[in-house]
Every structure is written in C-alpha cells, then in structure tokens.
Design a protein around this motif. Structure first.
Motif, PDB file in Angstrom:
ATOM      1  N   ASP A   1       6.123  -4.634   6.233  1.00  0.00           N
ATOM      2  CA  ASP A   1       5.898  -3.233   6.601  1.00  0.00           C
ATOM      3  C   ASP A   1       5.996  -3.078   8.116  1.00  0.00           C
ATOM      4  O   ASP A   1       5.175  -2.413   8.750  1.00  0.00           O
ATOM      5  CB  ASP A   1       4.566  -2.704   6.052  1.00  0.00           C
ATOM      6  CG  ASP A   1       4.591  -2.563   4.531  1.00  0.00           C
ATOM      7  OD1 ASP A   1       5.653  -2.822   3.929  1.00  0.00           O
ATOM      8  OD2 ASP A   1       3.553  -2.204   3.956  1.00  0.00           O
TER       9      ASP A   1
ATOM     10  N   TYR B   1       8.200   1.905   8.173  1.00  0.00           N
ATOM     11  CA  TYR B   1       7.904   2.674   6.961  1.00  0.00           C
ATOM     12  C   TYR B   1       9.049   3.647   6.700  1.00  0.00           C
ATOM     13  O   TYR B   1       9.716   4.084   7.641  1.00  0.00           O
ATOM     14  CB  TYR B   1       6.565   3.419   7.100  1.00  0.00           C
ATOM     15  CG  TYR B   1       5.389   2.527   6.764  1.00  0.00           C
ATOM     16  CD1 TYR B   1       5.016   1.500   7.628  1.00  0.00           C
ATOM     17  CD2 TYR B   1       4.684   2.677   5.574  1.00  0.00           C
ATOM     18  CE1 TYR B   1       3.962   0.659   7.315  1.00  0.00           C
ATOM     19  CE2 TYR B   1       3.618   1.843   5.264  1.00  0.00           C
ATOM     20  CZ  TYR B   1       3.259   0.834   6.132  1.00  0.00           C
ATOM     21  OH  TYR B   1       2.218   0.001   5.821  1.00  0.00           O
TER      22      TYR B   1
ATOM     23  N   HIS C   1       7.819  -1.503   2.351  1.00  0.00           N
ATOM     24  CA  HIS C   1       8.250  -0.317   3.097  1.00  0.00           C
ATOM     25  C   HIS C   1       9.505  -0.530   3.930  1.00  0.00           C
ATOM     26  O   HIS C   1      10.066   0.456   4.431  1.00  0.00           O
ATOM     27  CB  HIS C   1       7.097   0.213   3.945  1.00  0.00           C
ATOM     28  CG  HIS C   1       6.007   0.792   3.095  1.00  0.00           C
ATOM     29  ND1 HIS C   1       6.125   2.014   2.465  1.00  0.00           N
ATOM     30  CD2 HIS C   1       4.809   0.294   2.721  1.00  0.00           C
ATOM     31  CE1 HIS C   1       5.031   2.246   1.761  1.00  0.00           C
ATOM     32  NE2 HIS C   1       4.224   1.216   1.890  1.00  0.00           N
TER      33      HIS C   1
ATOM     34  N   SER D   1      -1.455   1.212   9.905  1.00  0.00           N
ATOM     35  CA  SER D   1      -1.544   1.835   8.582  1.00  0.00           C
ATOM     36  C   SER D   1      -3.000   1.950   8.156  1.00  0.00           C
ATOM     37  O   SER D   1      -3.802   1.056   8.433  1.00  0.00           O
ATOM     38  CB  SER D   1      -0.768   1.004   7.556  1.00  0.00           C
ATOM     39  OG  SER D   1       0.568   0.847   7.984  1.00  0.00           O
TER      40      SER D   1
ATOM     41  N   HIS E   1      -3.739  -3.377   4.140  1.00  0.00           N
ATOM     42  CA  HIS E   1      -4.319  -2.563   5.216  1.00  0.00           C
ATOM     43  C   HIS E   1      -5.834  -2.766   5.330  1.00  0.00           C
ATOM     44  O   HIS E   1      -6.580  -1.813   5.594  1.00  0.00           O
ATOM     45  CB  HIS E   1      -4.038  -1.065   5.008  1.00  0.00           C
ATOM     46  CG  HIS E   1      -2.615  -0.733   4.774  1.00  0.00           C
ATOM     47  ND1 HIS E   1      -2.168   0.561   4.568  1.00  0.00           N
ATOM     48  CD2 HIS E   1      -1.515  -1.512   4.723  1.00  0.00           C
ATOM     49  CE1 HIS E   1      -0.859   0.551   4.380  1.00  0.00           C
ATOM     50  NE2 HIS E   1      -0.442  -0.702   4.466  1.00  0.00           N
TER      51      HIS E   1
ATOM     52  N   ASP F   1      -0.044  -6.340   3.586  1.00  0.00           N
ATOM     53  CA  ASP F   1       0.159  -5.303   2.579  1.00  0.00           C
ATOM     54  C   ASP F   1      -0.992  -4.348   2.333  1.00  0.00           C
ATOM     55  O   ASP F   1      -0.777  -3.158   2.125  1.00  0.00           O
ATOM     56  CB  ASP F   1       0.565  -5.935   1.234  1.00  0.00           C
ATOM     57  CG  ASP F   1       0.854  -4.885   0.173  1.00  0.00           C
ATOM     58  OD1 ASP F   1       1.840  -4.157   0.320  1.00  0.00           O
ATOM     59  OD2 ASP F   1       0.065  -4.758  -0.785  1.00  0.00           O
TER      60      ASP F   1
ATOM     61  N   CYS G   1       2.056  -4.133   8.540  1.00  0.00           N
ATOM     62  CA  CYS G   1       1.789  -2.726   8.235  1.00  0.00           C
ATOM     63  C   CYS G   1       1.619  -1.829   9.462  1.00  0.00           C
ATOM     64  O   CYS G   1       0.489  -1.516   9.862  1.00  0.00           O
ATOM     65  CB  CYS G   1       0.568  -2.637   7.329  1.00  0.00           C
ATOM     66  SG  CYS G   1       0.843  -3.445   5.736  1.00  0.00           S
TER      67      CYS G   1
ATOM     68  N   MET H   1       0.837  -1.210   0.000  1.00  0.00           N
ATOM     69  CA  MET H   1       0.000   0.000   0.000  1.00  0.00           C
ATOM     70  C   MET H   1       0.865   1.250   0.000  1.00  0.00           C
ATOM     71  O   MET H   1       1.860   1.318   0.688  1.00  0.00           O
ATOM     72  CB  MET H   1      -0.829   0.028   1.260  1.00  0.00           C
ATOM     73  CG  MET H   1      -2.153  -0.615   1.043  1.00  0.00           C
ATOM     74  SD  MET H   1      -3.412   0.344   1.769  1.00  0.00           S
ATOM     75  CE  MET H   1      -4.806  -0.563   1.236  1.00  0.00           C
TER      76      MET H   1
END
Ligand SMILES: [Fe+2]
Length: 521
Positions: free
Chosen positions: A177, A180, A234, A440, A403, A401, A149, A1
C-alpha cells in the motif's frame, strides 16, 4: 484494509573499483514537510531512490522529465557525499516505454558499504542520494524500518520524514500500500490526488505513482535509505486477489486482468525493485535478500500471484474447508518452505502482507478478517504445520495491511490447550510483528470495544494498538530481535511532528515467546 475500515537497465560502464566512507545523513540536506516539490531539479522532479541491496549490487532509480523523446541519462556512484570521487558510472536511456523511469542494477560494489549516487541529464543533475549494500558473512547487528499503508488522502507522511532523520538503518521494508487507488474524497479528504479519479489504466497508475513521488517526505526517505518493497492490494485495487478485487467492477471498469497488468507495469517502472521473469502466476515479487549470516528476508506475494477470491466481505466466520482456496499457491508456498529450510541465517524474516494471527470473538467462536490468513485456513495450516514439523527456528513474520500495531504469538488454534499454553507461550510456533499505517487510518471505533473485550481470550495477541499511525524499528542481534513501535498523534497537520515510543517486544533466538521491553533498543 478497505475504506470501510478493515483496514532500463541501460548500458553500463565500469569506471573503477569501489571504496566507501560514510557521511552523516544530515549532510544530505533534507527539505521540510510539504506538498511542494522539494529541492530536486525540474528534470528530476520525482526524486531518486535505491532498493533491493545485495552484497555487491543495488538498484538505483530516477525519472526524467524531458520533452517527450528518449533521453540519455548518466549515472554515477561515489564514495563521498559531495559526489567528487566516482567509483562506478554509466549511461542509461529514459524513454516513453518505461514512462521515462530509469532503473539501473549497479553491480561490482563492496558489501556493507555506504555509497552515494546521482543522475545527470539534459544539462541538469539530480540530488545526491545515499544507499547501502548488504553485508556478507559474519554480521552482528542490523536495524531495519518496517512501514506500510500510505493513504495520501488521509494526511502527511511524517513517518517517512522521521525515518529519513534516523542515523543507523540498513534499509526500509515497505510491506505494501505504497500508493492507494481511490479518487478524491473516496477514502480520506486531507489531500487530493492526481489524477483526481480512481485509477484504472496504465496512464492513471503512472500518474498516481508520479504524484506520490513528488511528496517531499517520501523523497526524503528514498534519498537516504534503500527500500525493499512488496505490493499489497492498493497498488492495484482494494482487497485484490489473482483474478479480481473488491474495488473492481468487471466490465464497467474494464477487465481486471488488464488493470492488474497496468498496475504491475507502473509499479515496476516507478519502484526501486529488482525485476524477475514472470512465473506461472504472473508478475513475480516473491524473492529473498540476504544480510550476511544474521538475516534472510523472505518476501512473499500473498496478494496477486495466486490468491483465490476471499470467502466473503471484510469480517465473518472462518470459511468452511475448501482445498481450492489458497493465499500463495503451491509454487510459492513450496518456494517459501525451501527458503526457510535452506537458510543459513540466524533469523528468517518473512515479510508479507496480511495478518497471520487470528482473533477470537467469544469463547468458542472465532472471527476471521476474510482477507487475512484466517480467511484461508488451508494455507494458514500448511504454513503453521510446516513451522511445527520442519524444525526451522527463528522465523519472524512481518506484516502490514491492517493499519494498526500488533505483536502476536502464532499457533494454529490458540484456544486449544493441547496446542498452546497462554501463560508460558508453550506451543507458539513463531512470532508476528504488525506495523501500523504511515497515514492510513486505524481500526474503526466500532471495533475498538470488541478488541478490548476480547483481549482476555486472545492471549496470543500480546500487544495491540489499534488507532495510531507510525512505524516499527526492528533491531536484530544474534541473540534476539526487538520490534519497537513509534506512533504519531496526528498526521492531518502538515507541520512536522515527532513520533512517540509506544511499545517494544522481543523474542530470543531459539524461543517463540514474546517479551515486553521498556525502551527501544
Ligand atoms: Fe492499507
């Protein structure tokens, strides 16, 4: 994302044989949610962690804040949570070459046991951590957490805190993630970063990992559960692939190859992952971890090892056939197929980054998130054809990935009645569980109506919750595996908050049909 919203080893000395007993997690005394460094000492300000459990081994990790020179670090493994009964121990060195991170692959442990551990250096001791080895042989029941994330800038890691207080997990599967790369206010503005700018070089990536590792909620979960991690985009830069990224401008931001090498190096220094020799595609994180005869966790790298450039921006029509386009590369795909074919475990959990299920925009018209499997049709078809023809059963895909929360039945083309019967699920080749972000943000509002409108023509998508942060608990027995989504109303406030149960879906062994359940197992 993306921000637009697509979503040493040191010398080791064996002291004596191992034995273990358990103490409650609450006995380890987690501190409350905040930005402040928790109860850890000054020398161990980044906490402790463990990871990649085997039946006889586990990775232990810490980082020493010294005075600039090499530091001798003692590690000890205990069978009690007070740290009085030492079963293994040794000495490692923290030095500048690995940013003063210490990673020990402790061997000689007993399977399916809880152990405690601590580091000592420069006259101070770390907190005592808890970890657990994997079982060997017959195994009846396992519970894992599944997360991804964690955009620090978007809020607080309440999901990590809540999981740290759960009593009965084996390990935390982190699907990427974990950090970030953005600078302050580039993607979220609830919290600020160190460094404040977008991270580009080795010093930047090390500082960003260090910043994350000072989060009290992240420290709390690392302290009680081993992590099994893979990176997503990320950990380098948004929508990365083998040779570049959407959020990388070649030249202006240096060479992507240098940035990727720096990101990967910092990741291996700062994460409790067992390191492997690089392969032809570079740094290698695809690997298998076995949990007795119940679960094999097959971990993939669909991000950096071999992925070719995305076919376009975030969303578009699926790309035209192109045999040069690949998500994993032949070497990794063949390795994965071999792992699935030779697995003796009941369940094969395929832990990976991006969603496999596709989304139909209107009848006859598909829409692809070009960063996901749908944007790599040849790789997707190879995987699904393998499931169809190999006879391998009980494969469950675990995804991060995006979210948002999804439970999907997987079929090459769900609109083709010859391939799939939505009423019965006949033709489904496997199921996929997608975990939302820890912090996220979910799918942007502009897409919510689209998802609602298209639900009737996407019957293979059995569940979707597009907005909320949270985590998934996987409850695994020989007969079935259940995924339960636990979601938060808010991650902006630092005040601790409990998650709410949102949904549970299960699949029985030997079947590929998702079944809704009313309560978490
Ligand atoms: Fe993400």
């Amino acid at each position: 994302m993306d921000k637009r919203g697509k979503l040493v080893v040191g010398r080791r000395e064996v002291l004596k044989g191992a034995a273990v007993l358990a103490a409650p997690i609450s006995a380890l005394g987690c501190s409350s949610s905040s930005d402040a460094t928790p109860a850890a000492t000054k020398r161990f300000a980044h906490g402790i962690a463990s990871g990649d459990p085997l039946p006889d081994a586990v990775i232990l990790w810490t980082r020493v804040t010294g005075d600039g020179g090499p530091v001798s670090v003692t590690w000890e493994v205990y069978d009690d949570d007070k740290g009085t009964k030492v079963v293994l121990g040794g000495v490692a060195e923290a030095n500048a070459d690995r940013d003063f991170c210490v990673k020990v692959d402790v061997k000689g442990l007993q399977p399916n046991r809880i152990y405690y551990y601590r580091f000592k250096a420069l006259g101070e001791s770390s907190e005592i951590g808890r970890t657990k080895t994997a079982p060997a042989g017959p195994t009846a029941h396992l519970r894992f957490a599944m997360v991804s994330c964690a955009s620090y800038a978007h809020g607080y890691f309440h999901g990590y805190r809540a999981l740290s207080e759960m009593p009965d997990l084996e390990a935390v599967l982190h699907l990427g993630d974990y950090i970030y790369e953005y600078g302050d206010s580039e993607y979220g503005d609830v919290r600020t970063y160190d460094p404040s700018h977008e991270i580009l070089n080795l010093d930047d990536y090390r500082r960003r990992h260090a910043h994350y590792k000072k989060d009290a909620d992240l420290q709390a979960i690392h302290k009680v559960y081993p992590f099994i991690t893979i990176w997503d985009d990320h950990e380098t830069a948004n929508d990365s692939y083998k040779d570049g990224a959407e959020n990388h401008t070649e030249g202006v931001e240096g060479a992507f190859a240098d940035r990727k090498a720096a990101a990967n190096r910092a990741y291996f220094e700062w994460m409790p992952i067992r390191e492997q020799s690089p392969g032809p595609g570079g740094a290698k994180i695809f690997r298998k971890l076995a949990y007795g005869d119940l679960v094999d966790i097959v971990l993939l790298d669909t991000r950096l090892y071999a992925r070719t450039k995305q076919a376009g921006g975030a969303v578009g029509a699926p790309p035209a056939p192109d045999p040069t386009r690949t998500l994993m590369g032949d070497e990794q795909a063949a390795w994965m197929e071999d792992q699935l074919k030779t697995s003796a475990a009941r369940w094969k959990l395929l832990a990976q980054q991006v969603m496999v299920a596709n989304l139909i925009l209107e009848k006859g018209k598909q829409i692809a998130n070009l960063d996901q499997w749908h944007g790599y049709p040849e790789s997707r078809k190879r995987f699904l054809d393998f499931l169809k023809t190999s006879g391998v059963k009980d494969v469950v895909v675990l995804t991060g990935d995006i979210h948002s929360s999804w439970a999907n039945e997987l079929v090459n083309d769900p609109t083709d009645p010859a391939q799939y019967d939505p009423a019965t699920g006949k033709g489904s080749l496997a199921v996929e569980f997608v975990t939302p972000g820890i912090s996220s943000p979910g799918i942007p509002t502009i897409f919510l109506g689209l998802i609602d409108q298209t639900r009737p023509i996407n019957p293979h998508i059995r569940y979707v919750e597009p907005s909320h942060r949270g985590f998934v608990i996987l409850d695994v027995t020989k007969d079935r595996i259940q995924a339960a989504w636990h979601l938060f109303d808010d991650v902006v406030s630092p005040d601790p908050i409990k998650p709410k149960f949102s949904a549970a879906w299960s699949v029985k062994s030997g079947e590929t049909r998702l079944v809704s359940e009313n309560a978490p197992a």
